[in-house]
Scaffold this motif. Structure first.
Motif, PDB file in Angstrom:
ATOM      1  N   THR A 202     -52.742   0.900 -43.539  1.00 38.28           N
ATOM      2  CA  THR A 202     -53.567  -0.210 -43.995  1.00 38.28           C
ATOM      3  C   THR A 202     -54.799   0.249 -44.750  1.00 38.28           C
ATOM      4  OG1 THR A 202     -54.721  -0.270 -41.854  1.00 38.28           O
ATOM      5  CG2 THR A 202     -52.779  -1.673 -42.105  1.00 38.28           C
ATOM      6  N   SER A 203     -55.354   1.388 -44.365  1.00 42.61           N
ATOM      7  CA  SER A 203     -56.537   1.911 -45.059  1.00 42.61           C
ATOM      8  C   SER A 203     -56.688   3.385 -44.746  1.00 42.61           C
ATOM      9  CB  SER A 203     -57.802   1.140 -44.648  1.00 42.61           C
ATOM     10  OG  SER A 203     -58.112   1.382 -43.282  1.00 42.61           O
ATOM     11  N   ARG A 204     -57.517   4.047 -45.558  1.00 45.19           N
ATOM     12  CA  ARG A 204     -57.844   5.453 -45.321  1.00 45.19           C
ATOM     13  C   ARG A 204     -59.261   5.719 -45.785  1.00 45.19           C
ATOM     14  NH1 ARG A 204     -54.379   9.627 -48.425  1.00 45.19           N
ATOM     15  NH2 ARG A 204     -52.816   8.709 -47.038  1.00 45.19           N
ATOM     16  N   ALA A 205     -59.853   6.757 -45.206  1.00 51.65           N
ATOM     17  CA  ALA A 205     -61.202   7.171 -45.580  1.00 51.65           C
ATOM     18  C   ALA A 205     -61.196   8.672 -45.812  1.00 51.65           C
ATOM     19  CB  ALA A 205     -62.216   6.808 -44.495  1.00 51.65           C
ATOM     20  N   VAL A 206     -61.692   9.095 -46.969  1.00 52.23           N
ATOM     21  CA  VAL A 206     -61.833  10.511 -47.283  1.00 52.23           C
ATOM     22  C   VAL A 206     -63.271  10.904 -46.965  1.00 52.23           C
ATOM     23  CG1 VAL A 206     -61.638  12.285 -49.054  1.00 52.23           C
ATOM     24  CG2 VAL A 206     -60.092  10.312 -49.100  1.00 52.23           C
TER      25      VAL A 206
ATOM     26  N   ASP B 213     -65.963  16.346 -46.055  1.00 50.94           N
ATOM     27  CA  ASP B 213     -65.405  17.689 -45.941  1.00 50.94           C
ATOM     28  C   ASP B 213     -63.947  17.751 -46.397  1.00 50.94           C
ATOM     29  OD1 ASP B 213     -64.204  16.290 -43.914  1.00 50.94           O
ATOM     30  OD2 ASP B 213     -64.527  17.819 -42.374  1.00 50.94           O
ATOM     31  N   GLY B 214     -63.414  16.644 -46.920  1.00 50.53           N
ATOM     32  CA  GLY B 214     -62.036  16.620 -47.386  1.00 50.53           C
ATOM     33  C   GLY B 214     -61.044  16.128 -46.349  1.00 50.53           C
ATOM     34  N   SER B 215     -61.503  15.815 -45.146  1.00 45.60           N
ATOM     35  CA  SER B 215     -60.608  15.242 -44.140  1.00 45.60           C
ATOM     36  C   SER B 215     -60.248  13.806 -44.517  1.00 45.60           C
ATOM     37  CB  SER B 215     -61.266  15.252 -42.757  1.00 45.60           C
ATOM     38  OG  SER B 215     -61.570  16.574 -42.349  1.00 45.60           O
ATOM     39  N   VAL B 216     -59.064  13.388 -44.113  1.00 47.23           N
ATOM     40  CA  VAL B 216     -58.594  12.034 -44.415  1.00 47.23           C
ATOM     41  C   VAL B 216     -58.316  11.317 -43.101  1.00 47.23           C
ATOM     42  CG1 VAL B 216     -56.846  10.635 -45.579  1.00 47.23           C
ATOM     43  CG2 VAL B 216     -57.563  12.814 -46.581  1.00 47.23           C
ATOM     44  N   VAL B 217     -58.976  10.177 -42.889  1.00 46.23           N
ATOM     45  CA  VAL B 217     -58.757   9.354 -41.703  1.00 46.23           C
ATOM     46  C   VAL B 217     -57.839   8.206 -42.115  1.00 46.23           C
ATOM     47  CG1 VAL B 217     -59.821   8.000 -39.868  1.00 46.23           C
ATOM     48  CG2 VAL B 217     -61.043   9.952 -40.852  1.00 46.23           C
ATOM     49  N   ARG B 218     -56.683   8.157 -41.495  1.00 48.46           N
ATOM     50  CA  ARG B 218     -55.637   7.209 -41.883  1.00 48.46           C
ATOM     51  C   ARG B 218     -55.443   6.176 -40.767  1.00 48.46           C
ATOM     52  NH1 ARG B 218     -49.587   8.318 -42.081  1.00 48.46           N
ATOM     53  NH2 ARG B 218     -48.748   7.022 -43.790  1.00 48.46           N
TER      54      ARG B 218
ATOM     55  N   MET C 146     -53.281   2.922 -39.303  1.00 46.23           N
ATOM     56  CA  MET C 146     -51.952   2.334 -39.392  1.00 46.23           C
ATOM     57  C   MET C 146     -51.949   0.906 -38.848  1.00 46.23           C
ATOM     58  SD  MET C 146     -50.516   4.914 -40.751  1.00 46.23           S
ATOM     59  CE  MET C 146     -48.783   4.423 -40.706  1.00 46.23           C
ATOM     60  N   SER C 147     -50.902   0.151 -39.213  1.00 45.70           N
ATOM     61  CA  SER C 147     -50.817  -1.252 -38.825  1.00 45.70           C
ATOM     62  C   SER C 147     -50.612  -1.434 -37.326  1.00 45.70           C
ATOM     63  CB  SER C 147     -49.673  -1.932 -39.586  1.00 45.70           C
ATOM     64  OG  SER C 147     -48.428  -1.274 -39.325  1.00 45.70           O
ATOM     65  N   ASP C 148     -50.122  -0.411 -36.627  1.00 45.13           N
ATOM     66  CA  ASP C 148     -49.914  -0.521 -35.186  1.00 45.13           C
ATOM     67  C   ASP C 148     -51.104  -0.020 -34.377  1.00 45.13           C
ATOM     68  OD1 ASP C 148     -49.743   2.160 -35.706  1.00 45.13           O
ATOM     69  OD2 ASP C 148     -47.803   2.481 -34.766  1.00 45.13           O
ATOM     70  N   GLY C 149     -52.232   0.242 -35.062  1.00 42.93           N
ATOM     71  CA  GLY C 149     -53.440   0.696 -34.382  1.00 42.93           C
ATOM     72  C   GLY C 149     -53.582   2.199 -34.300  1.00 42.93           C
ATOM     73  N   LYS C 150     -52.589   2.949 -34.698  1.00 42.74           N
ATOM     74  CA  LYS C 150     -52.655   4.401 -34.641  1.00 42.74           C
ATOM     75  C   LYS C 150     -53.629   4.934 -35.693  1.00 42.74           C
ATOM     76  CE  LYS C 150     -49.748   8.545 -35.144  1.00 42.74           C
ATOM     77  NZ  LYS C 150     -48.377   9.051 -35.398  1.00 42.74           N
ATOM     78  N   ILE C 151     -54.325   6.018 -35.352  1.00 43.68           N
ATOM     79  CA  ILE C 151     -55.249   6.670 -36.274  1.00 43.68           C
ATOM     80  C   ILE C 151     -54.859   8.139 -36.402  1.00 43.68           C
ATOM     81  CG2 ILE C 151     -57.659   7.268 -36.739  1.00 43.68           C
ATOM     82  CD1 ILE C 151     -58.502   4.922 -35.026  1.00 43.68           C
ATOM     83  N   SER C 152     -54.798   8.632 -37.629  1.00 45.14           N
ATOM     84  CA  SER C 152     -54.506  10.041 -37.882  1.00 45.14           C
ATOM     85  C   SER C 152     -55.631  10.637 -38.712  1.00 45.14           C
ATOM     86  CB  SER C 152     -53.175  10.201 -38.635  1.00 45.14           C
ATOM     87  OG  SER C 152     -52.099   9.712 -37.861  1.00 45.14           O
ATOM     88  N   VAL C 153     -56.093  11.802 -38.311  1.00 48.17           N
ATOM     89  CA  VAL C 153     -57.093  12.537 -39.077  1.00 48.17           C
ATOM     90  C   VAL C 153     -56.400  13.779 -39.626  1.00 48.17           C
ATOM     91  CG1 VAL C 153     -59.334  13.667 -39.056  1.00 48.17           C
ATOM     92  CG2 VAL C 153     -58.929  11.690 -37.579  1.00 48.17           C
ATOM     93  N   MET C 154     -56.181  13.791 -40.934  1.00 49.77           N
ATOM     94  CA  MET C 154     -55.509  14.910 -41.587  1.00 49.77           C
ATOM     95  C   MET C 154     -56.571  15.865 -42.129  1.00 49.77           C
ATOM     96  SD  MET C 154     -52.419  12.802 -43.473  1.00 49.77           S
ATOM     97  CE  MET C 154     -53.538  11.755 -44.401  1.00 49.77           C
TER      98      MET C 154
ATOM     99  N   TRP D 149     -62.374  20.900 -52.783  1.00 54.84           N
ATOM    100  CA  TRP D 149     -61.174  20.218 -52.291  1.00 54.84           C
ATOM    101  C   TRP D 149     -60.892  19.009 -53.172  1.00 54.84           C
ATOM    102  CZ3 TRP D 149     -62.402  15.242 -51.229  1.00 54.84           C
ATOM    103  CH2 TRP D 149     -63.688  14.959 -50.772  1.00 54.84           C
ATOM    104  N   ARG D 150     -59.627  18.633 -53.233  1.00 55.82           N
ATOM    105  CA  ARG D 150     -59.203  17.443 -53.963  1.00 55.82           C
ATOM    106  C   ARG D 150     -58.093  16.783 -53.149  1.00 55.82           C
ATOM    107  NH1 ARG D 150     -59.308  15.226 -59.115  1.00 55.82           N
ATOM    108  NH2 ARG D 150     -57.459  13.995 -59.684  1.00 55.82           N
ATOM    109  N   VAL D 151     -58.253  15.481 -52.870  1.00 53.18           N
ATOM    110  CA  VAL D 151     -57.294  14.723 -52.070  1.00 53.18           C
ATOM    111  C   VAL D 151     -56.559  13.749 -52.979  1.00 53.18           C
ATOM    112  CG1 VAL D 151     -56.991  13.131 -50.151  1.00 53.18           C
ATOM    113  CG2 VAL D 151     -58.705  14.943 -49.993  1.00 53.18           C
ATOM    114  N   GLU D 152     -55.227  13.800 -52.934  1.00 46.54           N
ATOM    115  CA  GLU D 152     -54.416  12.930 -53.770  1.00 46.54           C
ATOM    116  C   GLU D 152     -53.285  12.322 -52.948  1.00 46.54           C
ATOM    117  OE1 GLU D 152     -52.971  15.775 -56.521  1.00 46.54           O
ATOM    118  OE2 GLU D 152     -54.648  15.567 -57.912  1.00 46.54           O
ATOM    119  N   ARG D 153     -52.916  11.108 -53.306  1.00 49.15           N
ATOM    120  CA  ARG D 153     -51.686  10.505 -52.787  1.00 49.15           C
ATOM    121  C   ARG D 153     -51.327   9.342 -53.684  1.00 49.15           C
ATOM    122  NH1 ARG D 153     -49.912   6.546 -47.972  1.00 49.15           N
ATOM    123  NH2 ARG D 153     -47.687   6.833 -48.273  1.00 49.15           N
ATOM    124  N   GLU D 154     -50.066   9.191 -53.957  1.00 47.07           N
ATOM    125  CA  GLU D 154     -49.596   8.110 -54.818  1.00 47.07           C
ATOM    126  C   GLU D 154     -50.020   6.764 -54.247  1.00 47.07           C
ATOM    127  OE1 GLU D 154     -45.415   6.386 -56.753  1.00 47.07           O
ATOM    128  OE2 GLU D 154     -45.415   8.122 -55.404  1.00 47.07           O
ATOM    129  N   GLY D 155     -50.580   5.923 -55.118  1.00 50.41           N
ATOM    130  CA  GLY D 155     -51.037   4.607 -54.697  1.00 50.41           C
ATOM    131  C   GLY D 155     -52.487   4.552 -54.286  1.00 50.41           C
TER     132      GLY D 155
END
Length: 403
Positions: A63-67, A70-75, A77-85, A259-265
């Motif tokens: 549903t959303s992400r935050a860069v 430091d280049g980390s990506v907080v993702r 999800m629609s089910d409430g899950k959070i991933s920090v890449m 660092w450079r963060v990319e993803r389609e869309g």
């Protein structure tokens, strides 16, 4: 003590595709896609085989992400899950559900080698017996001897929670008698709650394989969670990370890329190796920049720019038309900061709190003006006045503003 830092502010940009991008003065870039319906194409996932009440369940979608800075990506999800890449290939995941017993959540961490651990959430509570307090001792008689069971001879311990006569091990006691203290309502008096940080525990690792390229010396790591990391040896220290969702994080110090963060869309976010240079966001028809001093500016397709600054007066936003200078984004920030004297002609400062507009003149004869909340013109001094009444008698001075 030093004064607290100013609260963060942000600018928001909506792309033609519906992607909402928000740039914060904390150097955080948040991106949110438009809402999607529960269809296979809209959900971005394949239909699951399980059915509930006749309705097909679809895979969770982002549903959303935050860069972060430091280049980390907080993702999210629609089910409430959070991933920090993490930019080094590490991963931290937080399930969308909490533990049924404790009611608290947890984080699952994975490092480059696939080692994983679980860290339950901290909480406020009573000190744990065996850590902050000594172990529970057996009951003793008046002479200090351990009381034992007459049949088994095993030592007796105080009643457990839920049993008659139970006393919390952390209950406060009278210094003379040793009896537990009670409050006016008959409840045991307890010490103040403390922050309890549960110990992390190991969980099953993720399989990982490492291959070294004989020509370049680069080490390619592939993990079972579909993460791939390519680390180049010194002196280049280049790195490529491809996370399971397709997010790419690139590092190339020699090429000027921290660092450079990319993803389609999603909009690509780039941080230069020089910390004094701003983080930039590629918005397609526009370009955003966030500097380390708390300024954020968006250069629009026509060359004009909008800027905000955390250190500027609350509610002030600047707009610089494309023809205002050779660098409208810098001119807009300077108008907020006053770092280069009066703003260049054509740069407008908006006070969103008091609903005023300012356009200052210059030494070449371009006359400035301000617009008050009621829509009337006034001299530039009225923009900083405490009330709209001040400067009203000088409205004639704005007659020549168009010149």
């Amino acid at each position: 003590p030093p004064p607290p830092p100013p609260p963060p502010i942000s600018l928001q940009y909506l792309t033609p595709s519906g992607l909402c991008v928000q740039m914060s003065t904390e150097r955080t870039v948040t991106q949110k896609k438009p809402e999607v319906d529960a269809s296979p194409a809209g959900a971005g996932g394949k239909a699951a085989t399980a059915r509930a009440g006749g309705a097909v369940k679809f895979d969770a979608h982002e549903t959303s992400r935050a860069v972060l800075a430091d280049g980390s990506v907080v993702r999210h999800m629609s089910d409430g899950k959070i991933s920090v890449m993490l930019p080094d290939g590490g991963l931290c995941e937080r399930p969308g559900t909490v533990d049924e017993v404790t009611g608290r959540g947890e984080w699952i961490g994975t490092n480059l080698a696939g080692t994983r651990w679980r860290q339950p959430d901290s909480y406020m509570g009573q000190p744990r017996v065996g850590f902050e307090l000594p172990e529970i001792e057996p009951l003793k008689d008046e002479e200090g001897n351990v009381v034992t069971d007459k049949e088994t001879g095993a030592p007796k311990f105080p009643p457990k929670e839920g049993e008659e006569g139970y006393v919390p091990p952390t209950a406060l006691r009278d210094e003379e008698t040793g009896e537990p203290l009670l409050d006016d309502d008959g409840n045991f008096k307890l010490p103040p709650d403390i922050l309890i940080v549960p110990d992390p525990t190991w969980v099953d690792p993720v399989a990982a394989a490492h291959v070294t390229d004989p020509d370049t010396g680069a080490v390619v790591t592939s993990r079972g969670d579909l993460t791939m990391v390519v680390n180049h040896p010194p002196p280049s220290l280049r790195r490529l990370v491809v996370h399971s969702d397709g997010t790419r994080v690139v590092r190339d110090p020699d090429g000027g890329c921290a660092w450079r963060v990319e993803r389609e869309g999603f909009a690509a976010v780039h941080a230069p190796s020089d910390d004094d240079e701003p983080i930039t966001v590629d918005l397609g028809a526009a370009l955003a920049a966030v500097d380390r001093d708390g300024g954020v500016a968006i250069t629009l397709q026509d060359g004009s720019a909008v800027a905000a600054d955390a250190n500027a007066t609350t509610g002030h936003v600047a707009y610089a038309p494309a023809a205002s200078s050779t660098d409208p984004a810098r001119s807009a920030l300077d108008a907020l900061r006053g770092t280069r004297g009066p703003p260049e002609p054509g740069v407008f400062v908006f006070d969103l709190v008091r609903r005023r507009i300012l356009a200052r003149g210059d030494e070449a004869g371009v006359r400035g003006f301000s617009v008050k909340a009621d829509g009337t013109f006034a001299p530039t001094e009225a923009f900083d006045a405490d009330s709209d009444a001040e400067g009203a008698d000088g409205a004639d001075g704005a007659d020549g503003a168009d010149g």
